[in-house]
Design a protein around this motif. Structure first.
Motif, mmCIF file in Angstrom:
data_model
loop_
_atom_site.group_PDB
_atom_site.id
_atom_site.type_symbol
_atom_site.label_atom_id
_atom_site.label_comp_id
_atom_site.label_asym_id
_atom_site.label_seq_id
_atom_site.Cartn_x
_atom_site.Cartn_y
_atom_site.Cartn_z
ATOM 1 N N UNK A 66 24.299 95.637 68.387
ATOM 2 C CA UNK A 66 24.679 95.123 67.075
ATOM 3 C C UNK A 66 25.986 94.353 67.222
ATOM 4 N N UNK A 67 26.347 93.623 66.173
ATOM 5 C CA UNK A 67 27.613 92.890 66.218
ATOM 6 C C UNK A 67 28.808 93.833 66.262
ATOM 7 N N UNK A 68 28.559 95.129 66.027
ATOM 8 C CA UNK A 68 29.609 96.120 66.222
ATOM 9 C C UNK A 68 30.113 96.153 67.654
ATOM 10 N N UNK A 69 29.298 95.653 68.577
ATOM 11 C CA UNK A 69 29.734 95.543 69.974
ATOM 12 C C UNK A 69 30.991 94.679 70.066
ATOM 13 N N UNK A 70 31.004 93.588 69.301
ATOM 14 C CA UNK A 70 32.167 92.702 69.309
ATOM 15 C C UNK A 70 33.382 93.324 68.652
ATOM 16 N N UNK A 71 33.165 94.018 67.527
ATOM 17 C CA UNK A 71 34.303 94.658 66.870
ATOM 18 C C UNK A 71 34.852 95.799 67.704
ATOM 19 N N UNK A 72 33.971 96.545 68.388
ATOM 20 C CA UNK A 72 34.440 97.596 69.300
ATOM 21 C C UNK A 72 35.330 97.012 70.389
ATOM 22 N N UNK A 73 34.881 95.891 70.958
ATOM 23 C CA UNK A 73 35.658 95.254 72.028
ATOM 24 C C UNK A 73 36.984 94.724 71.514
ATOM 25 N N UNK A 74 36.993 94.252 70.249
ATOM 26 C CA UNK A 74 38.229 93.725 69.672
ATOM 27 C C UNK A 74 39.235 94.830 69.377
#
Length: 326
Positions: A98-106
């Motif tokens: 999910x796009x949560x992958x990007x927020x987790x990385x951020x």
């Protein structure tokens, strides 16, 4: 050339070929030869799970092997991603990200994998813009009106999200950074809390996915100020984009499929082709649209570029707004 020389050369050539390690594609030209696991980092019955199960069956039919959805819930999807990152790169263990992958990385520096390099990116499946919603009786009449108010009276107005560090929170802070305004963030830990507080008039604006707000908009329970799609959304006629006012603020939530880094290009290519074909099926497309999404296949490079861009943009917001994980 005499026969002995020919035999010696043939023997040397055979030995050289034997010394070259076979790639998974060469060793298994009939991929897939067994069922494929598709891990989902969230509980059964949630949005990502139902999308995974929607595409898994026809994808398996096209591949000639079952695609079995397995839930590995926890840590914002990171448990499933970590398991896939360390799996054999043979195309038999995939993850629905999910796009949560990007927020987790951020937000985090302690992820047990590299958010880009640990994966082979296959294709996006669907995208969902975020929306900014107000209660029907709210005095805020438009997105432009909201921006004017938070600039004129910093800190007076509130916006809510489903948690600190979520895409909804980071997009809210991105809007503050680009507009020069200030609104107070009121986070909830998921659930119906944001909607309840919005309709009760205790918060001014709710930022959420279109999946959650579109049905409420269509039944006149909320008014939508804007979406974060790069342009207006067909399913939401008359609703502008945040980018119409703040051109830099463009964000779409997404779901997509990835494999471990090092998965052979031929396997990635096969999975991409078959997934694209699944996403062209009218029944699949309509179901994704009914769930508030936009079916959207992509090439592996385009998918990776989307994730990289998400991380880069959101990390900048986190740094500028000094956001810390709870």
């Amino acid at each position: 050339m005499d026969k002995n020389t020919m035999r010696r050369r043939a023997f040397i050539a055979a030995m050289l070929l034997a010394a070259v390690p076979a790639s998974p594609v060469l060793a298994d030209p009939a991929y897939p030869a067994k069922p494929i696991k598709l891990l989902v980092g969230f509980a059964a019955g949630g949005g990502s799970d139902v999308v995974a199960r929607l595409v898994a069956k026809p994808l398996g039919e096209r591949l000639g092997q079952a695609v079995i959805v397995e839930n590995r819930a926890g840590d914002g999807g990171n448990i499933a991603s970590a398991q896939v990152a360390k799996s054999e790169p043979d195309g038999y263990t995939l993850v629905l990200m999910t796009s949560g992958h990007g927020t987790n990385a951020a937000m985090r520096k302690d992820l047990p994998f590299d958010p880009i390099k640990s994966f082979s990116w296959i294709s996006t499946v669907t995208t969902y813009p975020l929306t900014l919603a107000v209660a029907p009786a709210s005095p805020i009449r438009s997105f432009g009106d909201f921006i004017q108010r938070i600039k004129a009276e910093p800190g007076r107005y509130t916006y809510t999200s489903v948690g600190v560090g979520t895409a909804m929170h980071l997009v809210g802070e991105w809007i503050m950074a680009e507009s020069g305004g200030s609104a107070l963030h009121v986070p909830f830990k998921g659930g119906a809390g944001p909607m309840t507080e919005l309709l009760a008039g205790r918060v001014d604006v709710m930022i959420d996915t279109m999946t959650n707000t579109a049905p409420l908009f269509k039944s006149d329970r909320v008014r939508l100020l804007a979406t974060t799609a790069p342009r207006g959304v067909q399913a939401l006629p008359g609703v502008p984009s945040v980018a119409d006012t703040l051109p830099a603020v463009v964000f779409e939530s997404w779901l997509g499929i990835a494999a471990p880094a090092g998965t052979p290009a031929a396997v990635v290519g096969r999975l991409n082709r078959e997934l694209r074909a699944v996403l062209e099926m009218p029944a699949i497309r309509q179901q994704l649209v009914d769930w508030g999404g936009s079916p959207q296949a992509s090439g592996p490079d385009a998918f990776q570029a989307r994730v990289e861009q998400d991380i880069q943009r959101l990390r900048a917001v986190v740094a500028q707004r000094k956001i810390q994980a709870e």
